[in-house]
Design a protein around this motif. Structure first.
Motif, PDB file in Angstrom:
ATOM      1  N   PHE A   1     -10.539 -13.989   3.117  1.00  0.00           N
ATOM      2  CA  PHE A   1     -10.408 -15.080   4.101  1.00  0.00           C
ATOM      3  C   PHE A   1     -11.636 -15.978   3.999  1.00  0.00           C
ATOM      4  O   PHE A   1     -12.772 -15.506   4.098  1.00  0.00           O
TER       5      PHE A   1
ATOM      6  N   PRO B   1      -5.435  -2.536   5.970  1.00  0.00           N
ATOM      7  CA  PRO B   1      -6.669  -2.007   5.369  1.00  0.00           C
ATOM      8  C   PRO B   1      -7.405  -1.072   6.328  1.00  0.00           C
ATOM      9  O   PRO B   1      -7.532  -1.380   7.513  1.00  0.00           O
TER      10      PRO B   1
ATOM     11  N   TYR C   1     -13.545   2.379   4.930  1.00  0.00           N
ATOM     12  CA  TYR C   1     -13.954   3.278   3.837  1.00  0.00           C
ATOM     13  C   TYR C   1     -15.453   3.194   3.675  1.00  0.00           C
ATOM     14  O   TYR C   1     -16.109   2.286   4.206  1.00  0.00           O
TER      15      TYR C   1
ATOM     16  N   LEU D   1      -2.905  -7.537   8.075  1.00  0.00           N
ATOM     17  CA  LEU D   1      -2.952  -8.794   7.315  1.00  0.00           C
ATOM     18  C   LEU D   1      -1.549  -9.037   6.779  1.00  0.00           C
ATOM     19  O   LEU D   1      -1.001  -8.185   6.081  1.00  0.00           O
TER      20      LEU D   1
ATOM     21  N   TRP E   1      -3.920 -12.760  10.442  1.00  0.00           N
ATOM     22  CA  TRP E   1      -4.848 -11.643  10.563  1.00  0.00           C
ATOM     23  C   TRP E   1      -4.724 -11.192  12.012  1.00  0.00           C
ATOM     24  O   TRP E   1      -4.985 -11.988  12.923  1.00  0.00           O
TER      25      TRP E   1
ATOM     26  N   LEU F   1      -8.100  -9.164  -0.626  1.00  0.00           N
ATOM     27  CA  LEU F   1      -7.619 -10.202   0.311  1.00  0.00           C
ATOM     28  C   LEU F   1      -8.846 -10.850   0.926  1.00  0.00           C
ATOM     29  O   LEU F   1      -9.695 -10.163   1.499  1.00  0.00           O
TER      30      LEU F   1
ATOM     31  N   PHE G   1     -11.235  -8.050   2.297  1.00  0.00           N
ATOM     32  CA  PHE G   1     -10.536  -6.778   2.545  1.00  0.00           C
ATOM     33  C   PHE G   1     -10.087  -6.193   1.208  1.00  0.00           C
ATOM     34  O   PHE G   1      -9.671  -6.929   0.314  1.00  0.00           O
ATOM     35  N   TRP G   2     -10.178  -4.866   1.135  1.00  0.00           N
ATOM     36  CA  TRP G   2      -9.771  -4.129  -0.065  1.00  0.00           C
ATOM     37  C   TRP G   2      -8.841  -2.997   0.355  1.00  0.00           C
ATOM     38  O   TRP G   2      -9.236  -1.838   0.430  1.00  0.00           O
ATOM     39  N   PRO G   3      -7.577  -3.352   0.662  1.00  0.00           N
ATOM     40  CA  PRO G   3      -6.636  -2.322   1.139  1.00  0.00           C
ATOM     41  C   PRO G   3      -6.263  -1.337   0.034  1.00  0.00           C
ATOM     42  O   PRO G   3      -6.012  -1.738  -1.104  1.00  0.00           O
TER      43      PRO G   3
ATOM     44  N   VAL H   1      -6.990 -18.461   2.434  1.00  0.00           N
ATOM     45  CA  VAL H   1      -6.889 -17.048   2.102  1.00  0.00           C
ATOM     46  C   VAL H   1      -6.493 -16.936   0.642  1.00  0.00           C
ATOM     47  O   VAL H   1      -5.650 -17.707   0.167  1.00  0.00           O
ATOM     48  N   ALA H   2      -7.108 -15.997  -0.069  1.00  0.00           N
ATOM     49  CA  ALA H   2      -6.677 -15.678  -1.427  1.00  0.00           C
ATOM     50  C   ALA H   2      -6.259 -14.218  -1.489  1.00  0.00           C
ATOM     51  O   ALA H   2      -6.892 -13.356  -0.864  1.00  0.00           O
ATOM     52  N   TRP H   3      -5.196 -13.969  -2.234  1.00  0.00           N
ATOM     53  CA  TRP H   3      -4.732 -12.614  -2.547  1.00  0.00           C
ATOM     54  C   TRP H   3      -4.975 -12.442  -4.044  1.00  0.00           C
ATOM     55  O   TRP H   3      -4.438 -13.220  -4.837  1.00  0.00           O
TER      56      TRP H   3
ATOM     57  N   GLN I   1       0.814  -1.225   0.000  1.00  0.00           N
ATOM     58  CA  GLN I   1       0.000   0.000   0.000  1.00  0.00           C
ATOM     59  C   GLN I   1       0.845   1.271   0.000  1.00  0.00           C
ATOM     60  O   GLN I   1       0.432   2.291  -0.541  1.00  0.00           O
TER      61      GLN I   1
ATOM     62  N   ASP J   1     -14.517 -13.286   4.554  1.00  0.00           N
ATOM     63  CA  ASP J   1     -14.200 -11.940   5.037  1.00  0.00           C
ATOM     64  C   ASP J   1     -13.302 -11.287   3.993  1.00  0.00           C
ATOM     65  O   ASP J   1     -12.182 -11.753   3.762  1.00  0.00           O
TER      66      ASP J   1
ATOM     67  N   THR K   1      -6.437  -4.466  -5.052  1.00  0.00           N
ATOM     68  CA  THR K   1      -5.964  -5.672  -4.376  1.00  0.00           C
ATOM     69  C   THR K   1      -7.088  -6.198  -3.504  1.00  0.00           C
ATOM     70  O   THR K   1      -7.666  -5.443  -2.714  1.00  0.00           O
TER      71      THR K   1
ATOM     72  N   ARG L   1      -6.206 -14.858  13.624  1.00  0.00           N
ATOM     73  CA  ARG L   1      -6.289 -16.068  12.797  1.00  0.00           C
ATOM     74  C   ARG L   1      -4.963 -16.317  12.089  1.00  0.00           C
ATOM     75  O   ARG L   1      -4.317 -15.366  11.656  1.00  0.00           O
TER      76      ARG L   1
ATOM     77  N   PHE M   1       1.209 -11.652   4.999  1.00  0.00           N
ATOM     78  CA  PHE M   1       1.505 -12.842   4.198  1.00  0.00           C
ATOM     79  C   PHE M   1       2.971 -13.212   4.402  1.00  0.00           C
ATOM     80  O   PHE M   1       3.857 -12.383   4.192  1.00  0.00           O
TER      81      PHE M   1
END
Lengths: 124, 124
Positions: free
Chosen positions: B91, A108, A111, A89, A76, B89, B106-108, B74-76, A37, B104, B87, A65, A91
């Protein structure tokens, strides 16, 4: 196989206790840290330990987690800095010795939800 | 054990192809979706498929990384919406049948690095 989930928990436990020797012991010598970011990058164990040890404020980390597999893992976390509450978060990528070779960190922030989608969601 | 990493890849592959039947097949009937940053919530498979199917714009998803274990994953992702690059993220939590019980998201977003830390980092 090294237990990557356990190593991730050691990493955060050591950071929370400011045990920088124990923290360093989870890291590969050439560990690479990036924050996509902000496009911040830190290279190498010594610099990365210093980056964390000098992080300002009375911060505390709670691991919410951990997900891990043979290649890496994700944590997390809930981070408190005084009254401020952050979500982290993280990785992780590991080397063949089970040491952290790379960390990609995300922070994050809240927003406003996009307009025109209110009929599809509730708010909590 | 169901292969949770494979299910996550099916989920995104189906979404990218707008195969909403295939997408729904990865979900538990009572799937719960939350975006902690906006406090948006969607409950149930039908509502959640609709939430995705009606997502505006010519969006495309590329899975950059998946980490999964026995409990979840988790997927990125890299998401393109026209010229915009996001991006994601994500869970995932699974039920005993290997279906997605909870997501869950996230949109950082990019932000300015904190001041006073320039001696500790490089920029990329």
């Amino acid at each position: 196989m090294t237990d990557h989930a356990e190593t991730i928990r050691h990493y955060w436990d050591a950071a929370e206790r400011r045990d920088w020797e124990g923290f360093a012991a989870t890291l590969a010598p050439d560990v690479l840290y990036e924050v996509p970011q902000t496009r911040e990058r830190v290279r190498g164990r010594e610099a990365y330990v210093r980056f964390n040890a000098e992080f300002p404020g009375d911060w505390h980390v709670t691991v919410r987690r951990v997900v891990a597999d043979a290649a890496g893992g994700v944590a997390w976390t809930d981070v408190a800095v005084g009254e401020e509450r952050l979500t982290g978060l993280h990785f992780f990528t590991f080397d063949g010795d089970g040491l952290v070779r790379r960390v990609d960190d995300f922070w994050p922030e809240p927003y406003e939800p996009p307009p025109g989608r209110g009929h599809l969601v509730e708010r909590f």
